[in-house]
Scaffold this active site. Structure first.
Site, PDB file in Angstrom:
ATOM      1  N   SER A 410       0.814  -1.199   0.000  1.00  0.00           N
ATOM      2  CA  SER A 410       0.000   0.000   0.000  1.00  0.00           C
ATOM      3  C   SER A 410       0.857   1.263   0.000  1.00  0.00           C
ATOM      4  O   SER A 410       1.572   1.527  -0.949  1.00  0.00           O
ATOM      5  CB  SER A 410      -0.957  -0.047   1.192  1.00  0.00           C
ATOM      6  N   LYS A 435      -0.508  -4.214  -3.302  1.00  0.00           N
ATOM      7  CA  LYS A 435      -1.793  -3.626  -2.884  1.00  0.00           C
ATOM      8  C   LYS A 435      -1.903  -2.258  -3.546  1.00  0.00           C
ATOM      9  O   LYS A 435      -1.354  -1.279  -3.072  1.00  0.00           O
ATOM     10  CB  LYS A 435      -1.844  -3.508  -1.358  1.00  0.00           C
TER      11      LYS A 435
END
Length: 521
Positions: A410, A435
């Site tokens: 992320s 991600k």
């Protein structure tokens, strides 16, 4: 990473909305996530009658005077909830100040006789409307989203508890096929916000739902935490918590079970990562809950002798999560090391599950100059928007290596991509998690919160990260070396791990190459 650390979960804020912070985890920590936090309420939701609850917007839909209002409403619902669809869209046009709808409709639904279920009915419509307006997939996983509201409202009507009603909302959201789009109860949301401050009561685990199997695995433990002292390791699979099987339990729910008042005990059954194929590797451990202080930054100065015999100083910075204080804490650490004549840096993002996007972008600006693009976002219509710095000024231009691995997700991937694609850093380690989606977090009228995947991101060089990850420039093994070096660590407890970390040795070698070329990158 849908990790759950009982505490933490950074939010990525790529929009001008108010955010809270926590690592993209559940602490116990939540799944890797990029989050944007909103906190508004749909003030236009009003109860209008004893038997029917209406969501009213700015204009009324013209009705047929030949039949009663109640008959019209039932007819509307029976025809596929055209009224629901139009009114929710109009409602959102009010909330988001969108000019797309010049008029709006009144919608209605039968009110449950259970007051707590009636409250969740309103929450259902709010959640449904937000999904309809913002979810990244405009086909809603190839289904009629208006009909899903009708179906869910019918299923919810006879229920008698709010928990059962929330489960119906969760079931509706699960049909979208996106594990990151979900609703959490008011209690869970309060825990989420508390965790974002970096303080919690729990055992200190970061857990992640394995995408293919749904199994809950340990991403990492907080150093010195009860979980770490109990011998739980990265990759271990959680089987039970307090005797309850975790089959089908998501990371946030598991995180809730791990959290609790300091001084209490939680019993966890784990399957060792060293032998996941054998039942003999399953063990049960009793772990005391404690106050866990989560500091996202740790730093050290490592003396390093170059190939030509010169002794230099390498600054080491470990960023464990992208919390609200991550950028400020890193800036302080870098400035302190600059004052001590550090000449090169290693930024360690290994096992960092992510967190606040804004924090990731702010950290990138510590290392970059000018008007560089930091990340590109793609919305539900396929429109790409770059997010760039404006006249940035790096604190240092010294050579930089970034360490990544399969636990870097992320916001970690956003930061690594920004530094790599702009020629500022070399990446060393293993391919990252992958991600590449961004969630908004909206507080609903009853205090619950809806997480919605609203966009995906690409690196500055337009590399797709989602389910792909970032491959580093240089691979390194995880073997630990046997010859410790001298070290000037502020945290003496971490001396042994840095001295024997082969990836840090590889990073130092890459820094030597950069310095020999006379370049900062």
């Amino acid at each position: 990473m849908a990790m759950a650390m009982e505490a933490l979960r950074p939010n990525l804020d790529l929009k001008p909305t108010h955010c809270t912070c926590t690592p993209t985890i559940s602490t116990e920590f939540l799944r890797p996530t990029s989050l944007s936090l909103r906190s508004h309420r749909f003030s236009s939701l009003k109860i209008r009658s004893k038997r029917w609850s209406k969501l009213s917007c700015m204009l009324r839909h013209k009705s047929d005077p030949s039949i009663s209002e109640e008959q019209q409403l039932i007819k509307s619902i029976g025809k596929g909830l055209f009224g629901f669809a139009a009114a929710a869209a109009a409602l959102l046009s009010v909330c988001y100040d969108s000019p797309a709808f010049s008029e709006s409709l009144t919608i209605a639904f039968p009110v449950s006789r259970a007051r707590e279920v009636n409250t969740v009915q309103r929450t259902l419509v709010e959640a449904w409307g937000l999904i309809r307006e913002t979810f990244i997939d405009p086909t809603f996983n190839h289904q009629d989203w208006d009909s899903k509201l009708q179906q869910t409202m019918v299923e919810m009507f006879p229920l008698r508890s709010s928990d059962a009603a929330y489960n119906k909302i969760s079931a509706m959201l699960s049909t979208l096929g996106d594990p990151f789009t979900r609703i959490i109860s008011p209690k869970e949301y309060q825990s989420f916000r508390i965790g974002s401050d970096g303080n919690l009561q729990g055992v200190g685990l970061f857990i992640n739902a394995e995408p293919r199997t749904g199994h809950l695995v340990v991403l990492s433990c907080v150093d010195g935490s009860p979980a770490a002292r109990a011998g739980i390791h990265e990759g271990d699979e959680l089987i039970e918590i307090n005797g309850e099987r975790l089959d089908g339990v998501d990371s946030e729910a598991a995180a809730q079970k791990l959290r609790g008042r300091a001084g209490t005990i939680v019993t966890v059954k784990v399957h060792s990562s060293k032998d996941l194929g054998s039942d003999s590797s399953i063990r049960e451990v009793k772990i005391p809950r404690e106050y866990i202080k989560l500091s996202p930054i740790s730093s050290a100065i490592i003396p390093h002798r170059t190939a030509d015999g010169h002794l230099t100083k390498t600054g080491y910075v470990k960023l464990s999560a992208f919390s609200q204080t991550a950028a400020a804490d890193m800036e302080n650490a870098i400035q302190e090391m600059e004052s001590q004549d550090v000449r090169a840096y290693i930024l360690d993002l290994r096992n960092n599950p992510g967190g606040l996007v804004k924090a990731g972008l702010d950290v990138a600006q510590i290392w970059l100059d000018g008007d560089e693009t930091l990340v590109n976002t793609i919305d539900r219509d396929g429109n790409m928007s770059p997010i760039s710095m404006v006249n940035g000024h790096a604190i240092t231009n010294d050579p930089l290596v970034v360490l990544v691995n399969e636990g870097s997700a992320s916001a970690s991937e956003i930061l690594a991509g920004a530094l790599h694609d702009n020629g500022r850093a070399i990446l060393v380690g293993h391919k990252t998690f992958g991600k590449g989606k961004i969630q908004s977090v909206t507080e609903l009228h009853d205090g619950s919160a809806l997480f919605v995947t609203v966009a995906k991101y690409l690196s500055p060089a337009l590399h797709d990260i989602d389910q792909v990850g970032i491959t580093p420039d240089v691979q390194c093994t995880t073997d630990m070396l046997n010859s410790p070096k001298d070290s000037l660590l502020k945290d003496k407890s971490s001396i042994s791990s840095l001295e024997t970390d082969s990836c840090i040795m590889v990073a130092e070698h890459e820094l030597d190459i950069q310095q020999s070329k006379g370049t900062a990158t």
